[in-house]
Design an enzyme around this catalytic site. Structure first.
Site, PDB file in Angstrom:
ATOM      1  N   GLN A  90      94.916 -88.066 -67.292  1.00  0.00           N
ATOM      2  CA  GLN A  90      95.432 -86.953 -68.085  1.00  0.00           C
ATOM      3  C   GLN A  90      96.297 -87.397 -69.264  1.00  0.00           C
ATOM      4  OE1 GLN A  90      96.693 -84.858 -64.265  1.00  0.00           O
ATOM      5  NE2 GLN A  90      96.369 -83.126 -65.640  1.00  0.00           N
ATOM      6  N   CYS A 133      96.413 -76.640 -63.565  1.00  0.00           N
ATOM      7  CA  CYS A 133      96.314 -78.044 -63.980  1.00  0.00           C
ATOM      8  C   CYS A 133      97.050 -78.210 -65.303  1.00  0.00           C
ATOM      9  CB  CYS A 133      94.838 -78.422 -64.145  1.00  0.00           C
ATOM     10  SG  CYS A 133      94.587 -80.101 -64.741  1.00  0.00           S
ATOM     11  N   LEU A 134      97.824 -79.275 -65.431  1.00  0.00           N
ATOM     12  CA  LEU A 134      98.573 -79.512 -66.673  1.00  0.00           C
ATOM     13  C   LEU A 134      97.639 -79.727 -67.861  1.00  0.00           C
ATOM     14  CD1 LEU A 134     101.399 -81.824 -65.291  1.00  0.00           C
ATOM     15  CD2 LEU A 134     101.638 -79.440 -66.007  1.00  0.00           C
ATOM     16  N   GLU A 164      94.226 -84.608 -57.715  1.00  0.00           N
ATOM     17  CA  GLU A 164      94.523 -85.808 -58.526  1.00  0.00           C
ATOM     18  C   GLU A 164      93.456 -86.881 -58.366  1.00  0.00           C
ATOM     19  OE1 GLU A 164      96.538 -85.145 -60.733  1.00  0.00           O
ATOM     20  OE2 GLU A 164      97.609 -83.529 -59.734  1.00  0.00           O
ATOM     21  N   HIS A 171      90.672 -86.076 -60.588  1.00  0.00           N
ATOM     22  CA  HIS A 171      90.915 -86.435 -61.997  1.00  0.00           C
ATOM     23  C   HIS A 171      90.462 -87.870 -62.275  1.00  0.00           C
ATOM     24  CE1 HIS A 171      92.896 -83.226 -64.149  1.00  0.00           C
ATOM     25  NE2 HIS A 171      93.832 -83.048 -63.231  1.00  0.00           N
TER      26      HIS A 171
HETATM   27 NI    NI Z   1      95.139 -81.422 -62.998  1.00  0.00          NI
END
Ligand code: NI
Length: 184
Positions: free
Chosen positions: A50, A92-93, A136, A139
């Site tokens: 991310q 989610c960020l 995570e 990701h």
């Molecule tokens: Ni996320």
């Protein structure tokens, strides 16, 4: 150092991260940046993907919801077993302001290395911690929670994210609407 969080859709979020061969200073510094960036964004989990780093490193701190849980830095995390199913409303960020129900395993056991390179195992994680660990590790394989949704829902969110990115680029970021779900 607080780093910029990539916003979906971004091709870098679809890349598969590489296993960490050795936990050295550079990896420890990545762990520190991930924690700083996650806390600055008031999230409860963040993966290296991310912030555009392709190492298999994630951080999780679900203590705002599960007070008994400590912050975790996980290097090369692997879900070695899982049981049951649960549905959780995830954010989610990298998909700011959005949250949708996703089906996950109810409980997971994860093996990883910690910030000092020691082997650790989180046995039978449940609740938000279980969801965060799955979100995570996803990701690191280039999978986001939106990939678990229907194509229709995903397209609606994609359109809103494109608008959001345009607003950011033009210096008019919309007001934070105050999410009730902590983002991962
Ligand atoms: Ni996320």
């Amino acid at each position: 150092m607080v780093r910029d969080i990539l916003i979906w859709p971004d091709p870098r979020l679809k890349e598969k991260a590489k296993p960490v061969a050795r936990v050295d200073r550079a990896i420890q510094s990545l762990v520190d940046d991930l924690f700083e960036t996650m806390y600055a964004a008031e999230g409860v989990g963040l993966a290296a993907t991310q912030i555009g780093a392709l190492d298999r490193v994630v951080v999780v701190d679900v203590s705002p919801r599960q007070q008994e849980q400590k912050p975790l830095a996980l290097i090369n995390p692997v879900i070695v077993s899982s049981t049951g199913t649960t549905t959780w409303t995830e954010g989610c960020l990298s998909v700011p302001g959005e949250s949708e129900e996703v089906e996950r395993a109810e409980s997971v056991t994860v093996q990883a290395l910690d910030r000092e390179g020691r082997r650790i195992e989180i046995v039978g994680a449940a609740g938000l911690l279980a969801v965060a660990l799955q979100h995570e590790t996803d990701h690191l394989d280039g999978t986001l929670f939106v990939d678990h949704l229907s194509a229709l829902k995903r397209e609606v969110i994609r359109r809103r994210m494109k608008k959001l990115k345009q607003d950011i680029a033009e210096g008019r970021r919309p007001l934070d609407e105050g999410e009730d779900q902590p983002a991962l």
